[in-house]
Structures are given as structure tokens and as C-alpha cells.
Design an enzyme around this catalytic site. Sequence first.
Site, PDB file in Angstrom:
ATOM      1  N   GLY A  15       6.344  27.015  13.810  1.00  0.00           N
ATOM      2  CA  GLY A  15       5.782  25.665  13.699  1.00  0.00           C
ATOM      3  C   GLY A  15       4.290  25.726  13.425  1.00  0.00           C
ATOM      4  O   GLY A  15       3.850  26.320  12.457  1.00  0.00           O
ATOM      5  N   ALA A  18       0.995  25.585   9.804  1.00  0.00           N
ATOM      6  CA  ALA A  18       1.678  26.113   8.619  1.00  0.00           C
ATOM      7  C   ALA A  18       3.112  25.608   8.527  1.00  0.00           C
ATOM      8  O   ALA A  18       3.561  25.145   7.466  1.00  0.00           O
ATOM      9  CB  ALA A  18       1.654  27.640   8.635  1.00  0.00           C
ATOM     10  N   SER A  42       9.691  28.036  18.887  1.00  0.00           N
ATOM     11  CA  SER A  42       9.887  28.154  20.322  1.00  0.00           C
ATOM     12  C   SER A  42       8.660  27.631  21.040  1.00  0.00           C
ATOM     13  O   SER A  42       7.529  28.034  20.740  1.00  0.00           O
ATOM     14  CB  SER A  42      10.124  29.616  20.711  1.00  0.00           C
ATOM     15  OG  SER A  42      10.111  29.768  22.116  1.00  0.00           O
ATOM     16  N   VAL A  50      -6.786  27.380  16.454  1.00  0.00           N
ATOM     17  CA  VAL A  50      -8.237  27.283  16.556  1.00  0.00           C
ATOM     18  C   VAL A  50      -8.872  26.834  15.237  1.00  0.00           C
ATOM     19  O   VAL A  50     -10.073  26.653  15.169  1.00  0.00           O
ATOM     20  CB  VAL A  50      -8.869  28.622  16.997  1.00  0.00           C
ATOM     21  CG1 VAL A  50      -8.376  29.014  18.357  1.00  0.00           C
ATOM     22  CG2 VAL A  50      -8.569  29.715  15.983  1.00  0.00           C
ATOM     23  N   ALA A  53     -11.590  23.170  11.500  1.00  0.00           N
ATOM     24  CA  ALA A  53     -12.464  22.696  10.426  1.00  0.00           C
ATOM     25  C   ALA A  53     -11.775  22.917   9.090  1.00  0.00           C
ATOM     26  O   ALA A  53     -11.076  23.907   8.904  1.00  0.00           O
ATOM     27  CB  ALA A  53     -13.802  23.434  10.465  1.00  0.00           C
ATOM     28  N   LYS A  81     -16.544  15.837   8.221  1.00  0.00           N
ATOM     29  CA  LYS A  81     -17.305  17.054   7.945  1.00  0.00           C
ATOM     30  C   LYS A  81     -17.906  16.979   6.548  1.00  0.00           C
ATOM     31  O   LYS A  81     -17.185  16.822   5.561  1.00  0.00           O
ATOM     32  CB  LYS A  81     -16.392  18.284   8.064  1.00  0.00           C
ATOM     33  CG  LYS A  81     -17.063  19.592   7.677  1.00  0.00           C
ATOM     34  CD  LYS A  81     -16.081  20.758   7.726  1.00  0.00           C
ATOM     35  CE  LYS A  81     -16.706  22.037   7.187  1.00  0.00           C
ATOM     36  NZ  LYS A  81     -15.752  23.167   7.176  1.00  0.00           N
ATOM     37  N   PRO A  99     -23.190  22.231   1.445  1.00  0.00           N
ATOM     38  CA  PRO A  99     -22.629  20.878   1.460  1.00  0.00           C
ATOM     39  C   PRO A  99     -21.377  20.742   0.606  1.00  0.00           C
ATOM     40  O   PRO A  99     -21.137  21.529  -0.316  1.00  0.00           O
ATOM     41  CB  PRO A  99     -23.766  20.051   0.859  1.00  0.00           C
ATOM     42  CG  PRO A  99     -24.396  20.990  -0.128  1.00  0.00           C
ATOM     43  CD  PRO A  99     -24.260  22.380   0.458  1.00  0.00           C
ATOM     44  N   LEU A 339      -0.734  32.545   8.232  1.00  0.00           N
ATOM     45  CA  LEU A 339      -1.169  33.840   8.751  1.00  0.00           C
ATOM     46  C   LEU A 339      -0.132  34.938   8.573  1.00  0.00           C
ATOM     47  O   LEU A 339      -0.478  36.123   8.601  1.00  0.00           O
ATOM     48  CB  LEU A 339      -1.518  33.706  10.239  1.00  0.00           C
ATOM     49  CG  LEU A 339      -2.625  32.705  10.573  1.00  0.00           C
ATOM     50  CD1 LEU A 339      -2.820  32.625  12.078  1.00  0.00           C
ATOM     51  CD2 LEU A 339      -3.919  33.065   9.881  1.00  0.00           C
ATOM     52  N   ILE A 352      -6.558  26.384   6.542  1.00  0.00           N
ATOM     53  CA  ILE A 352      -5.665  25.263   6.237  1.00  0.00           C
ATOM     54  C   ILE A 352      -5.486  25.124   4.726  1.00  0.00           C
ATOM     55  O   ILE A 352      -4.393  24.843   4.228  1.00  0.00           O
ATOM     56  CB  ILE A 352      -6.213  23.958   6.839  1.00  0.00           C
ATOM     57  CG1 ILE A 352      -6.233  24.036   8.376  1.00  0.00           C
ATOM     58  CG2 ILE A 352      -5.393  22.758   6.380  1.00  0.00           C
ATOM     59  CD1 ILE A 352      -4.880  23.994   9.023  1.00  0.00           C
TER      60      ILE A 352
END
Length: 529
Positions: A15, A18, A42, A50, A53, A81, A99, A339, A352
Site C-alpha cells: 500500500g 506507491a 498488511s 516520510v 514534500a 510549497k 524556486p 522504492l 512521489i
Amino acid sequence: MTVEGLVRRVVIVGGGSAGWMTAAAMARLLMPSGVEVTLVESDAIGTVGVGEATIPTIRDFNALLGIDEHQFIRETGGSFKLGIEFVDWGRLGNRYFHPFGTFGRDTRTLRFHQLWLRRHHDDGRSEQERLEHYSMAALAASRGRFGTPSSDPNHPLSTISYAYHFDAGRYAMLLRRWSEAKGVRRIEGRITDVRRSDRDGAVASIALENGTEIVGDLFIDCSGFASLLLGRAMAEPFEDWSHWLPCDRAIALPSARSGPVLPYTRSTAVRGGWRWRIPLQHRTGSGIVYSSAHLSDEAALKDLRAGLDGEAVGEPRRLRFIAGHRRRLWSRNVVAIGLSGGFLEPLESTSIHLIQTAITRLLTLFPTAAGWQAERAEFNRQSVSEYERIRDFLILHYKASTRDDDAFWRYCGDMRVPDSLARRLDLFRAAGRIFREGDELFSESSWLAVMVGQGIMPHAHDPAADAIPALSLATQMAAMRSALGRAADQLALHEDYISSCCAAASAVDASSPDVRWPAIDPSRMAAEP
């Protein structure tokens, strides 16, 4: 069904962001055509959680799903952001801002930064007229203000862009509710076995601890660093980039809110690595990324605690990783997203984004007939290319540092970089030229911000900039700075913007005549004495 057949059953393993981003996209685009989507996770296995951003592309993903921005910010405890502030990266005491959006305004034939370089070479005005003075996002961030882009190309706000800070766990839950409402089936359970076909080696099914067997045609590995399917079951080799990106540890330790919610991420270079600060509505995301070869776990935690803005909330969460990627991210009928396929440290908030582009790539190349060889090959080619280009941008931050106060930074300054990055640096140092390759993520403005921000100044500039009379150039660039500054002053404070439930109306009237966006007109100025 085997790896050569038509896909009707998609099984997502894992879950988190991703898994549920993948499920949501498939629910939106594939399930209406009859594809079944099942997600197995699970509750006993935590997610990394973590990566709080993001970069502006996340807005496209939410828009695809039809998720209202105001609802999203409320439900995830999020904030806006405008970019990243880098502290102590080029040297101790140095600050610069990367920026979102663009710098200044290009002419018909020249990039704006070539005009800025001309001013710098003429008058040595890089401090008096910092590059950030020509960025709408940087100026707004420095004032703690926020506004959305204007559709009027003659308004300075047309050059701004933005992303989000958010609680990744809350985002996953939002997407889970959305996906289940669209028909995605969620199965709770721990995977104990991955069963492969004797005929072609494809994954045939996965078995759960309770004895349940789940059969599928295409399996999506979203199991995080464990890489249960691609790494373990398929034994796909890993391409190790730790010699270029030596940080291999992270500790996340959120802290209580302290002060206003600022509209930017902060990255502070420290001994052995760097610290992050991500402002949310309900807390501040804090952590340290470091090299275990240069800093012990105990020292890293001590430094992290010492740098917190507020009281620590919860216990430290430790992560171990290696920078790099699986050589193939799609092997037989297994596709890794997130990951499980690779990791690039969160220095530029790309985690992300890499999930999002992998999903988009898979949907674009989704098998519609027998034989997937071409689709797999193209998916892997594009994926590896994307990793390599982001890798180079991250390496730039370390290589461009002139710090010599710590063994870690001395290592980074001395290391040999990939040829692809070396070529970019050579071109920029010569005359400030930046070329964006294909559809790579980071824009010319991003490369410019980091290279100039960390002290890489070209020896020359485009000679076409010399055709503009110096006085006229100075006058019009001053007008540009003034327009940007006035527009930034009229924006709402970021915290007020959030408190107003992210009101749809822009905080600045784009028709306001006192913030017209001045254009530099080389043809007119060239005729002046």
C-alpha cells in the site's frame, strides 16, 4: 494467464503512497474497461511515510483523479510549497533558493539568465541583483506569502508554480477511500510465498499467511525497500550509485510546530549529510540524511535533535538504503513502482514524482495484446533514463559544494561525476548554456538555480546579450524586479491562505495595472544611444 496474454487481473503488492496512487490511477483509467484491480497490504507492515514534500507534477495527478485541492490540503494537513531553501550547501553561511517557476522573462532570442549574466559580468552585481530577485516564487517565499498562477501572461504571477507538503500516511488513506469507492478490492494479509510459472518464470500467484492464494496476470510491486517481487522473487540485479550519492541512512523525527507555516522546504547541509524541514499544519516534518561512512547513527540523531525547531513528536524512525535502481523495473509480468524499483534520496522531493511517472508510463504502455516485449523494453528504457537524469541533478548539489570542513564534503568535492553531468557543467561554465534533454524532469531554471546558487558562475555569456545598451538593460531589469516585488507584496500570507480553506479566488487581481509584467525589448533598446 501467462506473461504473453491479455491483462485482466492486476495485483498490487503493498500500500502506502506507491500502492494507492497506482490503484487510484488504474481505477480511474483501466477499471471502466473491465480490468480488475486488487491491492494486498498488511497493517502489520509499516510504510516509509516520510516523503512529505513534492514537486508541481503532483497537481496533475490529483487533477486526473478529480481530487479537489482544498479538500486535499485539509485532509492531509498539508501546506503549499514554492520551492526549496538550501542552507550551507555551497559554503558555510551560504543560502539560496530553488524556486518553482521561471526566472525573469525571456526575449524572443535570449534566455533571461543570459541578460542577468551580462549584468553580472559588466558590473559584478550578482549580490546586489541576486538571481532570486527575478523569481516570483522565491520572492513570495521570502515574504512567507503564497498565490496561485495567473492565466494572464503579462502578469508576474504567470511565472509562479507550486507543489505541496503533506502527510504521506494521510494521503495514502485518502487515495484508499477513493479507490475502494471505485471498486478496487483491498485484501489484508502478509505475503508468505510468491509462486512462479514453471513454463516462463512469470509470477502466477502470491500466497498469504492465512492460506489465501491470489492469482493475477500483471503484478505491481509496491512493497518498498523489501522489493518482494522484483528484487526477491525475480532476483533483478541492483545498479548501485552510492559512489556518487554516498548518503545511505536517514532518521525521521517530526517535531511540534514552531512559528508560521512557511511555503517552502528547507535543506540544511551538515556534517556527514543534510537535514530537512517540511512545514505541515499539524507538525513539522524533520529528519537527517547522512553517510554512515562519515557519521555514526548516534551522532546523526544527536545532530538532528539539536537542530529541531520544536519539541520532538514521537520516536525516531531509522531508514537504510542504497542509491540506485533495479536494472530492469519491468521483468516478465512484474512491474516495480516506488522504492521497490529504486531509490534516490529526497533532496529534491522526487520520490512521489517517480511513482507518478512510473504509473503514467505503465498506463501508456499497458499490454493490450499478446506479447509484451516491446512494451517492457520501452518502459525500462524510459525508466532508467529518468533515474539517470535525476541522479545527475542530485549529484550536482554535492559536487558543487566548496565546503572542506568535513570529510564527507571533501569526498563529494573530489569525486568524479558521470560524463553526462560533466558535459552540462562544462557548457554552463563556458558561457551559461543549459540544455534540457527531451522530457527530463528538471527545467533549465532548476539547473540554473542550483549551479548559480552554489557558486558556479560562467566565464562568459551569450554574445547576443551585448547588443543591448547597458543603461536600457539596467532600467528595464530594475522595472522587472520592481513588478515582481510589488506582486509578491500583494499576496496573502501563506498561513492566512490556508486558514481561508484555500479560497478559489486568487489573492492578487491579475488585472491590477501596477503589477504589469515588463518585457525586455532588445530590438527597441538596440536603437537607443
